[in-house]
Design a protein around this motif. Structure first.
Motif, PDB file in Angstrom:
ATOM      1  N   PHE A  14       1.274   9.520   1.477  1.00 10.72           N
ATOM      2  CA  PHE A  14       0.387   9.552   0.300  1.00 10.72           C
ATOM      3  C   PHE A  14       0.949   8.764  -0.883  1.00 10.72           C
ATOM      4  O   PHE A  14       0.621   9.050  -2.029  1.00 10.72           O
ATOM      5  CB  PHE A  14       0.095  10.993  -0.124  1.00 10.72           C
ATOM      6  N   GLY A  15       1.812   7.802  -0.630  1.00  9.35           N
ATOM      7  CA  GLY A  15       2.438   7.029  -1.701  1.00  9.35           C
ATOM      8  C   GLY A  15       3.815   7.523  -2.078  1.00  9.35           C
ATOM      9  O   GLY A  15       4.627   6.776  -2.631  1.00  9.35           O
ATOM     10  N   GLY A  16       4.124   8.783  -1.785  1.00 11.39           N
ATOM     11  CA  GLY A  16       5.406   9.369  -2.184  1.00 11.39           C
ATOM     12  C   GLY A  16       6.593   8.812  -1.423  1.00 11.39           C
ATOM     13  O   GLY A  16       7.739   8.968  -1.854  1.00 11.39           O
TER      14      GLY A  16
ATOM     15  N   GLY B  90      -9.163  -1.567  -5.497  1.00 11.51           N
ATOM     16  CA  GLY B  90      -8.649  -2.788  -4.898  1.00 11.51           C
ATOM     17  C   GLY B  90      -7.201  -2.589  -4.512  1.00 11.51           C
ATOM     18  O   GLY B  90      -6.487  -1.780  -5.112  1.00 11.51           O
ATOM     19  N   PRO B  91      -6.717  -3.286  -3.476  1.00 15.14           N
ATOM     20  CA  PRO B  91      -5.307  -3.164  -3.099  1.00 15.14           C
ATOM     21  C   PRO B  91      -4.379  -3.604  -4.232  1.00 15.14           C
ATOM     22  O   PRO B  91      -4.459  -4.741  -4.699  1.00 15.14           O
ATOM     23  CB  PRO B  91      -5.179  -4.110  -1.893  1.00 15.14           C
ATOM     24  N   ALA B  92      -3.531  -2.691  -4.687  1.00 13.84           N
ATOM     25  CA  ALA B  92      -2.562  -3.006  -5.742  1.00 13.84           C
ATOM     26  C   ALA B  92      -1.314  -3.566  -5.069  1.00 13.84           C
ATOM     27  O   ALA B  92      -0.468  -2.812  -4.590  1.00 13.84           O
ATOM     28  CB  ALA B  92      -2.237  -1.751  -6.544  1.00 13.84           C
TER      29      ALA B  92
ATOM     30  N   GLN C 179       4.652  -3.335   2.623  1.00 16.38           N
ATOM     31  CA  GLN C 179       4.689  -1.873   2.593  1.00 16.38           C
ATOM     32  C   GLN C 179       3.358  -1.358   3.149  1.00 16.38           C
ATOM     33  O   GLN C 179       2.360  -2.070   3.142  1.00 16.38           O
ATOM     34  CB  GLN C 179       4.832  -1.318   1.172  1.00 16.38           C
ATOM     35  N   THR C 180       3.348  -0.106   3.594  1.00 14.33           N
ATOM     36  CA  THR C 180       2.083   0.535   3.962  1.00 14.33           C
ATOM     37  C   THR C 180       1.603   1.321   2.757  1.00 14.33           C
ATOM     38  O   THR C 180       1.825   2.532   2.621  1.00 14.33           O
ATOM     39  CB  THR C 180       2.247   1.433   5.190  1.00 14.33           C
ATOM     40  N   VAL C 181       0.968   0.614   1.866  1.00 14.90           N
ATOM     41  CA  VAL C 181       0.432   1.170   0.625  1.00 14.90           C
ATOM     42  C   VAL C 181      -0.839   0.387   0.296  1.00 14.90           C
ATOM     43  O   VAL C 181      -1.181  -0.584   0.966  1.00 14.90           O
ATOM     44  CB  VAL C 181       1.439   1.036  -0.547  1.00 14.90           C
TER      45      VAL C 181
ATOM     46  N   GLY D  38      -8.282   4.013   3.078  1.00 11.87           N
ATOM     47  CA  GLY D  38      -7.371   5.155   3.159  1.00 11.87           C
ATOM     48  C   GLY D  38      -7.307   6.007   1.907  1.00 11.87           C
ATOM     49  O   GLY D  38      -7.303   7.226   1.975  1.00 11.87           O
ATOM     50  N   GLU D  39      -7.232   5.374   0.739  1.00  8.40           N
ATOM     51  CA  GLU D  39      -7.091   6.122  -0.505  1.00  8.40           C
ATOM     52  C   GLU D  39      -8.426   6.516  -1.121  1.00  8.40           C
ATOM     53  O   GLU D  39      -8.535   7.508  -1.840  1.00  8.40           O
ATOM     54  CB  GLU D  39      -6.330   5.269  -1.529  1.00  8.40           C
TER      55      GLU D  39
END
Length: 784
Positions: free
Chosen positions: A255-257, A456-458, A524-526, A739-740
């Protein structure tokens, strides 16, 4: 839409059997032998203090202790976007729980006992916990040397202040636009800090062998980025990229963490002091709450103007983000969300100021939604209120002002392909929006709410993905990527992409977890970008392997490669219907000719993707001129709530979410994202709230006091709407990420539904039963 056999269809997860049988191994399951050591950190009890001295003598004497380390052992900084953090605190601590020293021992109990013997002499300093006050306070500086820190070129820290980054966006004549508006609405909204609540806490194991080779096993969303940051921090010890390896097995949620680097650098650094013996650093659940990233709190001041016909005219927003004492990742949340703060709506004039602010609460950073959830809570709540003043329905106001393809975004680039209007229509229809419902219980009321969402993808403009494919003797396929499957189904979708091109059955494809020595690069997977970025890389790798197959078979059998095609794991020829050559017969051994010689050899494929059109170069005073986001995924949510007027308790009766994520590569996985994202969003809307004491210590670092939903909170009906598919022109088979996004509309649609049911506007999350009940009893219409 291109006809496909594998992509676009639901397939079971290829890692499902490993996970449901317990065969899947996470970092803590791995065996490291009898020499495994355990680290216990010594944490600061103060939110702000100088370190006058550290006495480690008693701890070093405890039998079983191998080493005791302090900041003097590692006077090195690290950071993804800004280098403002040390591995261990140097002469100052900046939050309760910051690591000051560590004991490394042969047993975790020994390490814990010895850590209590480390004596730290502190001189407490004045802390700052409120981000708005921190902006005004020029005397109490959390980072006096801020002006000297290294950072990426699109950050703008203000030395001599507590402002780590200030993003400014300007367009049009704002003052004139507000003066000419028929209606202007201004207010303030608040969103608290939230925890990620991954089932698997942070964990890392570091091993530095006697040759100086450093390997770290970590539960991470970012193995290659971690390696890069480890090298940057430990370069004074002689490490280069070839000397450092990061291995990431299955991970239990992110979850980003688990993006970037937090505690993992401890395992890397500590291992350099215990060569030949691995060191495990494993966070307890309470440490998981206060000593990894958490979601930033924000105070939003918003002002919107509109004309009588419902056309939006002006937008002004100030965001004050509480990022804690280290913003090396969190400042990019502030940056990215500011660039899209208007939501998916067009405003001719706008002014946005987004401040990333240092405080003495724990460090905050990336979290699912990356700031968009917080922004849209204020925007989408505000639009409902504006619609009421205009005498319009909230749905009509939104539809009248949507950003269509080609219309200018806040920074000037054109909006990408989307069909948000259809998402809004479908969601509204699904919940019967606009039709009042009455509860069968006279003590209860029913309300409905909607909200739009976008993201949008950051990502940096040079964030890239790559993939390798290799065959085995039986024609089965290995796909090597460094994207992380943390529950969203990435491994399965990448197998589908490869299968679609190469026609290898899904049950003959294995997608490998990352190892930076073996697997190719992934940033990264973000940012909900790996379906798009990694998917493009895998598709290109599969096409590359297909080209090698056609070239080999064409040479061996004298066929024109353009006449060859793949079907069911075989090579066939359009000019020779009787020809069929199975992969297993040549992808490793090659093809033997009549003279006994061979053509071909092991078939491999490689693919890479980088969005070469992105740029962060812009006018720094207005942010006009750049192209920081590659595209947007849009959608909408609608909810039906029932509220008990006496207790304030909220029950979700029905929810619908519709998203246009381009081509849906695996419908069942996207439906799972809708359900999971909604429940996580519901948690932040109704329950979650990190509470801090007067000393800055977290008061609820556990699942007893920090509330998250259970199975009893799942709505009676969840309706995923995923067939609004406007193809992404540069996505694999037209796909974009989702995903988000599915949690982003939840908080505002809950707040809007509560207002619809009760007439109470809640402007500070969470929307608790207590707030609703007290407002009803006191006759209040707004809760700040």
């Amino acid at each position: 839409m291109e006809a496909t056999k594998v992509v676009g269809h639901s397939y079971p997860r290829i890692d499902g059997k490993e996970k449901i049988t317990g065969a899947a191994q996470y970092v803590d399951d791995l065996e490291f032998g009898p020499n495994l050591l355990y680290a216990e950190v010594v944490e600061s009890p103060h939110p702000s203090a100088r370190i006058k001295g550290i006495d480690i003598r008693a701890a070093k004497k405890v039998p079983g202790v191998v080493a005791v380390v302090t900041g003097k052992d590692f006077p090195y900084k690290f950071g993804l976007y800004m280098q403002d953090r040390h591995i261990l605190a140097q002469d100052r601590v900046r939050f309760v729980g910051e690591q000051v020293a560590a004991v490394i021992a042969r047993d975790p109990k020994i390490a814990k006992r010895a850590a209590k013997l480390v004596k730290v002499d502190y001189q407490p300093l004045k802390p700052i916990f409120d981000q708005v006050r921190a902006v005004k306070d020029r005397k109490t500086l959390i980072h006096p040397d801020l002006g000297d820190y290294e950072h990426v070129p699109w950050f703008f820290p203000k030395g001599g202040t507590n402002i780590a980054h200030h993003r400014k966006i300007r367009r049009g004549e704002l003052k004139k636009a507000f003066e000419e508006s028929d209606v202007v609405l201004e207010d303030v909204y608040h969103v608290p800090r939230y925890a990620h609540c991954c089932l698997e806490p942070h964990i890392a194991v570091g091993l530095c062998d006697h040759s100086g080779r450093l390997t770290v096993w970590s539960s991470s969303q970012s193995p290659h980025t971690q390696r890069h940051l480890f090298v940057g921090a430990l370069a004074p010890l002689g490490f280069t990229h070839k000397d450092v390896r990061v291995i990431t097995p299955f991970i239990g949620g992110g979850f980003g963490g688990k993006a970037g680097v937090t505690m993992e650098i401890l395992a890397a650094a500590f291992a350099t002091k215990t060569k030949g013996m691995p060191v495990k650093v494993r966070w307890r659940r309470d440490q998981e709450f206060y000593n990894t990233y958490m979601r930033q709190a924000v105070e939003t001041r918003i002002k919107i103007g509109a004309n009588k016909d419902g056309k939006l005219t002006a937008f002004e927003m100030e965001n004050f983000w509480d990022a804690g004492p280290y913003v090396e990742y969190g400042a990019n949340v502030v940056n990215s969300s500011a660039l899209s703060a208007t939501g998916p709506y067009y405003f001719p004039a706008l002014k946005i100021d987004s401040y990333c602010i240092y405080t003495n609460l724990p460090a905050a950073g990336p979290y699912r939604g990356f700031g968009y959830s917080e922004m849209l809570f204020s925007v989408e709540s505000h639009l409902d209120r504006l619609a009421e003043k205009l005498g319009m329905t909230p749905l009509a106001l939104r539809k009248k002002n949507l950003l269509k393809r080609g219309m200018p975004l806040t920074y000037g680039a054109g909006m990408t392909e989307n069909n948000l209007e259809e998402c809004l229509n479908r969601v509204s229809e699904a919940i019967g929006y606009g039709k009042k419902e009455k509860s069968k219980d006279p003590n209860k009321v029913i309300g409905k709410g909607i909200a739009s969402a976008w993201k949008g993808p950051a990502m940096p403009p040079n964030a890239s993905s790559s993939a390798f494919l290799k065959f085995s003797e039986d024609g089965s396929l290995n796909v090597l990527i460094s994207g992380i499957d943390m529950g969203q189904g990435l491994l399965t979708v990448m197998a589908q992409v490869a299968s679609e091109v190469l026609t290898v059955p899904m049950d003959q494809i294995r997608v490998e977890c990352p190892d930076t020595d073996r697997n190719p690069y992934e940033w990264q997977t973000v940012a909900s970008h790996v379906t798009w970025g990694c998917g493009n890389a895998v598709r290109r790798a599969a096409l590359d392997a297909r080209d090698r197959i056609f070239e080999t078979v064409g040479r061996a059998y004298k066929y024109n490669p353009e006449s060859l095609y793949l079907e069911d794991g075989q090579v066939k020829c359009s000019t020779d219907p009787d020809f069929a050559l199975a992969f297993k017969d040549f992808v490793i051994d090659g093809i033997m000719l009549e003279d006994g010689t061979f053509r071909g050899g092991p078939i491999i494929g490689r693919g890479m993707f980088m969005p070469e059109f992105m740029t962060t170069v812009c006018d720094t005073e207005t942010s006009q001129g750049g192209h920081p986001n590659p595209h947007y995924t849009v959608g909408a949510g609608g909810i039906v709530l029932e509220i008990d007027k006496e207790t304030g308790k909220v029950k979700v009766l029905k929810v619908a979410e519709g998203f246009d994520c381009g081509r849906v590569l695996n419908p069942s996985l996207v439906e799972g994202q809708v359900i999971g994202g909604f429940m996580q969003g519901l948690a932040t809307a109704l329950y979650e709230d990190m509470r801090f004491g007067e000393d800055g210590a977290l008061l609820n670092p556990n699942f007893t006091d920090y509330k998250i939903p259970t199975a009893l909170d799942v709505p009676d009906e969840i309706i995923p709407i995923i067939d609004v598919q406007t193809l992404q022109h540069d996505g694999p088979y037209g796909a974009r990420g989702v995903g988000e996004h599915t949690m982003i509309p939840v908080a505002p649609m809950v707040a809007n539904a509560v207002y619809d049911a009760t007439g109470i506007r809640i402007k500070r999350l969470p929307v608790t039963a207590e707030k609703i009940a007290l407002a009803i009893r006191k006759g209040k219409t707004e809760v700040d």
